[in-house]
Design a protein around this motif. Structure first.
Motif, mmCIF file in Angstrom:
data_model
loop_
_atom_site.group_PDB
_atom_site.id
_atom_site.type_symbol
_atom_site.label_atom_id
_atom_site.label_comp_id
_atom_site.label_asym_id
_atom_site.label_seq_id
_atom_site.Cartn_x
_atom_site.Cartn_y
_atom_site.Cartn_z
ATOM 1 N N LYS A 128 0.721 -1.342 0.029
ATOM 2 C CA LYS A 128 0.031 -0.012 0.054
ATOM 3 C C LYS A 128 0.940 1.445 -0.120
ATOM 4 O O LYS A 128 0.572 2.079 -0.744
ATOM 5 N N GLN A 134 -4.523 -0.853 -4.084
ATOM 6 C CA GLN A 134 -5.324 -0.198 -3.112
ATOM 7 C C GLN A 134 -6.463 -0.995 -2.569
ATOM 8 O O GLN A 134 -6.710 -2.223 -3.232
ATOM 9 N N ASP A 135 -7.084 -0.881 -1.436
ATOM 10 C CA ASP A 135 -8.039 -1.577 -0.780
ATOM 11 C C ASP A 135 -7.790 -3.190 -0.729
ATOM 12 O O ASP A 135 -8.458 -4.004 -1.062
ATOM 13 N N ARG A 137 -7.266 -6.443 0.916
ATOM 14 C CA ARG A 137 -7.596 -7.144 2.519
ATOM 15 C C ARG A 137 -7.335 -8.469 2.303
ATOM 16 O O ARG A 137 -7.297 -9.293 1.348
ATOM 17 N N LYS A 158 -7.140 -4.346 -5.482
ATOM 18 C CA LYS A 158 -7.394 -3.565 -6.694
ATOM 19 C C LYS A 158 -5.762 -2.906 -7.043
ATOM 20 O O LYS A 158 -5.297 -2.297 -6.312
#
Length: 169
Positions: A128, A134-135, A137, A158
């Motif tokens: 990140k 991004q995003d 998890r 993403k």
């Protein structure tokens, strides 16, 4: 380390590139020099210049991934980035716990909480911070027995799109 590398150099030295058409043939060894400095924990490989051309011009995907990969500092961040980029088109990836440990090079003694705290979470933070994804998890996949035993990991992410290639190789 020197003995380990020395024993494997025979295999490395036989890696070669071959391109054949009806009218031409091109072959060369990819690695033409190996230098190991055990005092600095440093290994240098020299690859044939013709191979650099192949990396730099024939596959933009390779340039993108390699430039980003090299920019990551941590071993686990590099391995996680590599694993997730296999599935950049889907935005998710599932790994069974044993496969994940093997792919990531996680020491055998690491428990599930060690994997999360010492491997996955720091790797995600580094990815990140470099603005590569991004995003991102990670969800644990657990067994049906009280949800304690981790069977694997599910990643959702993403890939960030940059304005052009991140550096030249």
């Amino acid at each position: 380390m020197i003995n380990f590398i020395d024993k494997r150099y025979d295999v490395l030295s036989k890696l070669e590139y071959k391109s054949k058409t009806d009218n031409s043939l091109m072959r060369f060894s990819l690695i033409n020099k190996l230098y190991v400095d055990e005092n600095d924990d440093f290994i240098t490989l020299r690859i044939d210049e013709d191979f650099l051309y192949i990396l730099n011009t024939e596959t933009d995907f390779t340039k993108f991934v390699l430039a980003n990969f090299v920019g990551l500092g941590g071993k686990f961040a590099k391995n996680l980035y590599r694993l997730l980029m296999r599935y950049d088109g889907t935005g998710w990836a599932d790994y069974a716990i044993d496969d994940f440990k093997n792919y990531m090079g996680i020491p055998q003694g690491y428990r599930s909480k060690d994997i999360l705290n010492k491997v996955i979470n720091p790797a995600i933070e580094e990815i990140k911070a470099k603005n590569l994804m991004q995003d991102i998890r990670c969800n644990k996949k657990t067994s049906g027995r009280q949800g304690r035993e981790i069977k694997g990991f599910h990643f959702e992410f993403k890939v960030c799109v940059n304005d052009g290639m991140p550096g030249q190789l």
